[in-house]
Write a protein that holds these residues in place. Structure first.
Motif, PDB file in Angstrom:
ATOM      1  N   LYS A 298      -0.817 -17.722  16.323  1.00  0.00           N
ATOM      2  CA  LYS A 298      -2.039 -18.445  16.657  1.00  0.00           C
ATOM      3  C   LYS A 298      -3.103 -17.463  17.127  1.00  0.00           C
ATOM      4  N   THR A 299      -4.297 -17.596  16.596  1.00  0.00           N
ATOM      5  CA  THR A 299      -5.400 -16.732  16.970  1.00  0.00           C
ATOM      6  C   THR A 299      -6.311 -17.504  17.910  1.00  0.00           C
ATOM      7  N   SER A 300      -6.550 -16.964  19.111  1.00  0.00           N
ATOM      8  CA  SER A 300      -7.227 -17.760  20.120  1.00  0.00           C
ATOM      9  C   SER A 300      -8.594 -17.241  20.517  1.00  0.00           C
ATOM     10  N   GLY A 301      -8.972 -16.045  20.177  1.00  0.00           N
ATOM     11  CA  GLY A 301     -10.255 -15.535  20.613  1.00  0.00           C
ATOM     12  C   GLY A 301     -10.729 -14.398  19.749  1.00  0.00           C
ATOM     13  N   PRO A 302     -11.929 -13.849  20.030  1.00  0.00           N
ATOM     14  CA  PRO A 302     -12.487 -12.780  19.195  1.00  0.00           C
ATOM     15  C   PRO A 302     -11.578 -11.569  19.113  1.00  0.00           C
ATOM     16  N   THR A 303     -10.993 -11.162  20.273  1.00  0.00           N
ATOM     17  CA  THR A 303     -10.135  -9.978  20.257  1.00  0.00           C
ATOM     18  C   THR A 303      -8.901 -10.223  19.411  1.00  0.00           C
ATOM     19  N   ASP A 304      -8.285 -11.414  19.579  1.00  0.00           N
ATOM     20  CA  ASP A 304      -7.111 -11.751  18.784  1.00  0.00           C
ATOM     21  C   ASP A 304      -7.455 -11.799  17.299  1.00  0.00           C
ATOM     22  N   LEU A 305      -8.601 -12.371  16.960  1.00  0.00           N
ATOM     23  CA  LEU A 305      -8.997 -12.454  15.555  1.00  0.00           C
ATOM     24  C   LEU A 305      -9.170 -11.072  14.963  1.00  0.00           C
ATOM     25  N   ILE A 306      -9.824 -10.189  15.670  1.00  0.00           N
ATOM     26  CA  ILE A 306     -10.030  -8.826  15.164  1.00  0.00           C
ATOM     27  C   ILE A 306      -8.686  -8.125  14.991  1.00  0.00           C
ATOM     28  N   THR A 307      -7.770  -8.345  15.925  1.00  0.00           N
ATOM     29  CA  THR A 307      -6.431  -7.753  15.796  1.00  0.00           C
ATOM     30  C   THR A 307      -5.723  -8.276  14.551  1.00  0.00           C
ATOM     31  N   GLU A 308      -5.817  -9.590  14.335  1.00  0.00           N
ATOM     32  CA  GLU A 308      -5.184 -10.179  13.156  1.00  0.00           C
ATOM     33  C   GLU A 308      -5.812  -9.658  11.869  1.00  0.00           C
ATOM     34  N   LEU A 309      -7.127  -9.514  11.868  1.00  0.00           N
ATOM     35  CA  LEU A 309      -7.811  -9.014  10.673  1.00  0.00           C
ATOM     36  C   LEU A 309      -7.401  -7.573  10.379  1.00  0.00           C
ATOM     37  N   ASN A 310      -7.276  -6.767  11.409  1.00  0.00           N
ATOM     38  CA  ASN A 310      -6.827  -5.387  11.199  1.00  0.00           C
ATOM     39  C   ASN A 310      -5.397  -5.357  10.652  1.00  0.00           C
ATOM     40  N   GLY A 311      -4.563  -6.267  11.145  1.00  0.00           N
ATOM     41  CA  GLY A 311      -3.201  -6.341  10.614  1.00  0.00           C
ATOM     42  C   GLY A 311      -3.165  -6.804   9.174  1.00  0.00           C
ATOM     43  N   PHE A 312      -4.138  -7.616   8.797  1.00  0.00           N
ATOM     44  CA  PHE A 312      -4.197  -8.118   7.422  1.00  0.00           C
ATOM     45  C   PHE A 312      -4.443  -6.988   6.425  1.00  0.00           C
ATOM     46  N   ARG A 313      -5.096  -5.939   6.878  1.00  0.00           N
ATOM     47  CA  ARG A 313      -5.334  -4.782   5.999  1.00  0.00           C
ATOM     48  C   ARG A 313      -4.012  -4.190   5.508  1.00  0.00           C
ATOM     49  N   ASP A 314      -3.033  -4.115   6.424  1.00  0.00           N
ATOM     50  CA  ASP A 314      -1.720  -3.586   6.026  1.00  0.00           C
ATOM     51  C   ASP A 314      -1.057  -4.486   4.986  1.00  0.00           C
ATOM     52  N   GLN A 315      -1.222  -5.800   5.147  1.00  0.00           N
ATOM     53  CA  GLN A 315      -0.629  -6.718   4.185  1.00  0.00           C
ATOM     54  C   GLN A 315      -1.264  -6.569   2.804  1.00  0.00           C
ATOM     55  N   LEU A 316      -2.574  -6.372   2.779  1.00  0.00           N
ATOM     56  CA  LEU A 316      -3.241  -6.130   1.496  1.00  0.00           C
ATOM     57  C   LEU A 316      -2.668  -4.896   0.814  1.00  0.00           C
ATOM     58  N   GLY A 317      -2.488  -3.824   1.609  1.00  0.00           N
ATOM     59  CA  GLY A 317      -1.939  -2.583   1.038  1.00  0.00           C
ATOM     60  C   GLY A 317      -0.537  -2.772   0.502  1.00  0.00           C
ATOM     61  N   TRP A 318       0.267  -3.550   1.213  1.00  0.00           N
ATOM     62  CA  TRP A 318       1.641  -3.779   0.757  1.00  0.00           C
ATOM     63  C   TRP A 318       1.655  -4.554  -0.555  1.00  0.00           C
ATOM     64  N   HIS A 319       0.832  -5.598  -0.660  1.00  0.00           N
ATOM     65  CA  HIS A 319       0.782  -6.396  -1.880  1.00  0.00           C
ATOM     66  C   HIS A 319       0.248  -5.578  -3.054  1.00  0.00           C
ATOM     67  N   ARG A 320      -0.668  -4.647  -2.783  1.00  0.00           N
ATOM     68  CA  ARG A 320      -1.130  -3.784  -3.871  1.00  0.00           C
ATOM     69  C   ARG A 320       0.000  -2.861  -4.322  1.00  0.00           C
ATOM     70  N   THR A 321       0.714  -2.282  -3.367  1.00  0.00           N
ATOM     71  CA  THR A 321       1.813  -1.376  -3.703  1.00  0.00           C
ATOM     72  C   THR A 321       2.885  -2.075  -4.530  1.00  0.00           C
ATOM     73  N   GLU A 322       3.136  -3.337  -4.201  1.00  0.00           N
ATOM     74  CA  GLU A 322       4.159  -4.103  -4.914  1.00  0.00           C
ATOM     75  C   GLU A 322       3.668  -4.660  -6.249  1.00  0.00           C
ATOM     76  N   GLY A 323       2.381  -4.473  -6.554  1.00  0.00           N
ATOM     77  CA  GLY A 323       1.844  -4.956  -7.826  1.00  0.00           C
ATOM     78  C   GLY A 323       1.405  -6.400  -7.808  1.00  0.00           C
ATOM     79  N   ALA A 324       1.453  -7.050  -6.641  1.00  0.00           N
ATOM     80  CA  ALA A 324       1.036  -8.454  -6.573  1.00  0.00           C
ATOM     81  C   ALA A 324      -0.476  -8.597  -6.543  1.00  0.00           C
ATOM     82  N   LEU A 325      -1.170  -7.514  -6.204  1.00  0.00           N
ATOM     83  CA  LEU A 325      -2.634  -7.527  -6.097  1.00  0.00           C
ATOM     84  C   LEU A 325      -3.175  -6.381  -6.938  1.00  0.00           C
ATOM     85  N   ASP A 326      -4.049  -6.701  -7.904  1.00  0.00           N
ATOM     86  CA  ASP A 326      -4.575  -5.645  -8.764  1.00  0.00           C
ATOM     87  C   ASP A 326      -5.595  -4.796  -8.004  1.00  0.00           C
TER      88      ASP A 326
END
Length: 387
Positions: A298-326
């Motif tokens: 659960k994301t509850s505030g600006p700091t939490d949202l920014i933390t979640e967004l930064n973590g999402f960058r790693d997920q994008l990289g993983w999906h690209r590495t696995e070929g799921a994201l062009d």
């Protein structure tokens, strides 16, 4: 509950009125650049619709569609109106929903003739599936006195160009039927709306009622008789589709809320921060950690949202590495993510609204990766709560 509307756009006032009469509690919504929308609800439902008029042509339609997407962050954009049939198999009054749209004026002129180089946009899979289901139910059309056979919904290509096509024997008519012989209908706005949706990450559906056969009979008495009926049929199907789209979104939000409440019941949790790995728990209780199963934190505030967004960058990289994201989608997603991070850090009502729009565009770019879409959903809600 989600409050995002469905945007419905038309090119002609006749088409606009066919949609408008199905809406209640209409209020004018004025864009800062002067574009006027009306926002209301579908009669008897909670489905909100933002209705706008683009006027004729792909260029005008693209601009107004882009403004509507940025202004309303809609569940979907439906472009609704009339079109000409290219083949006799499609009946007058039938509804054609585009499986894909051709911008047929793309080409190259060579010594041996004009070679087609179209741009093509496919309809979103989820909307196509839902529309096919509604067509099978066949309970969307208004009753038409004196017409035992109701209109049919057909799915196929729609060709969109820059001229009014009203001939079977002209050189261009023959060229279109030769190079785009799978197109069921022809009109002048679908390519612009499809392009706007593609660039903004918004789902787009093109819904056209057949009012003529693009064969020289346009503006005849038959055309004048069929045009209101074709516009009404397209509006009826579009409204039914809009209601179902909003209903599905509300159901998804309710399921997500139920999952979040279930997760919140457990005060002792384990949080696995290694993306896409597996955690096994054999203890009776775990203290000082969190676990999220089939849900995101659960994301509850600006700091939490920014933390979640930064973590999402790693997920994008993983999906690209696995070929799921062009590669192209990955680069565009990173650019949108950086913009969302910058806007989230500003912490103003306007930046919050723009953060939501940027995250929804990002969600459209990663639509082929369900895990990424699910991760983004609470971030969109959190960004909206910061306003």
């Amino acid at each position: 509950m989600p409050k995002d509307p469905v945007v419905i756009l038309t090119a002609l006032n006749l088409e606009y009125q066919s949609v408008r009469q199905r809406l209640a509690d209409l209020q004018v919504h004025l864009h800062e650049r002067g574009t006027r929308f009306e926002v209301g609800t579908v009669r008897g439902t909670s489905c909100r619709v933002a209705l706008g008029l683009t006027n004729k042509g792909n260029h005008s339609a693209a601009v107004i569609a882009e403004r509507a997407i940025q202004e309303f962050s809609p569940v979907a954009v439906l472009f609704v109106g009339v079109a000409g049939a290219l083949w006799d198999t499609t009946g007058l009054g039938d509804v054609v929903m585009a499986s894909h749209v051709y911008a047929y004026h793309g080409g190259t002129s060579e010594d041996d003739g004009l070679k087609a180089r179209p741009r093509v946009w496919e309809a979103p899979h989820g909307i196509s599936q839902l529309a096919s289901h509604l067509a099978r139910l066949n309970d969307w059309a208004d009753p038409a006195p004196g017409h035992e056979d109701g209109p049919q919904v057909r799915f196929g290509a729609i060709a969109a160009g820059e001229i009014v096509q009203n001939s079977r024997i002209s050189a261009e008519a023959k060229w279109i039927r030769q190079h785009y012989n799978d197109a069921l209908a022809i009109e002048m706005e679908a390519a612009g709306v499809a392009q706007a949706g593609h660039l903004s990450g918004a789902p787009v559906a093109i819904i056209r009622g057949i009012s003529d056969r693009a064969d020289g009979t346009k503006n005849s008495s038959d055309d004048r008789n069929w045009q209101p009926r074709a516009a009404a049929n397209a509006a009826a199907f579009a409204i039914r589709l809009a209601v179902e789209l909003v209903g599905e979104q509300e159901e998804a939000a309710m399921r997500q809320d139920d999952s979040a409440r279930s997760a919140d019941r457990f005060e002792r949790r384990v949080s696995n921060t290694v993306h896409n790995s597996t955690v096994g728990i054999m203890a009776g209780s775990v203290t000082g950690s969190r676990v999220h199963m089939n849900a995101v934190s659960k994301t509850s505030g600006p700091t939490d949202l920014i933390t979640e967004l930064n973590g999402f960058r790693d997920q994008l990289g993983w999906h690209r590495t696995e070929g799921a994201l062009d590669e192209d989608s990955y680069r565009e997603s990173l650019a949108d993510l950086d913009s969302a991070l910058r806007l989230a850090g500003e912490r103003t009502p306007e930046s919050s609204k723009r953060t939501v729009m940027m995250l929804k565009r990002l969600r459209g770019l990663v639509a082929e990766c369900p895990a990424l879409v699910a991760t983004l959903a609470p971030m969109v809600a959190a960004a909206g709560d910061l306003a």
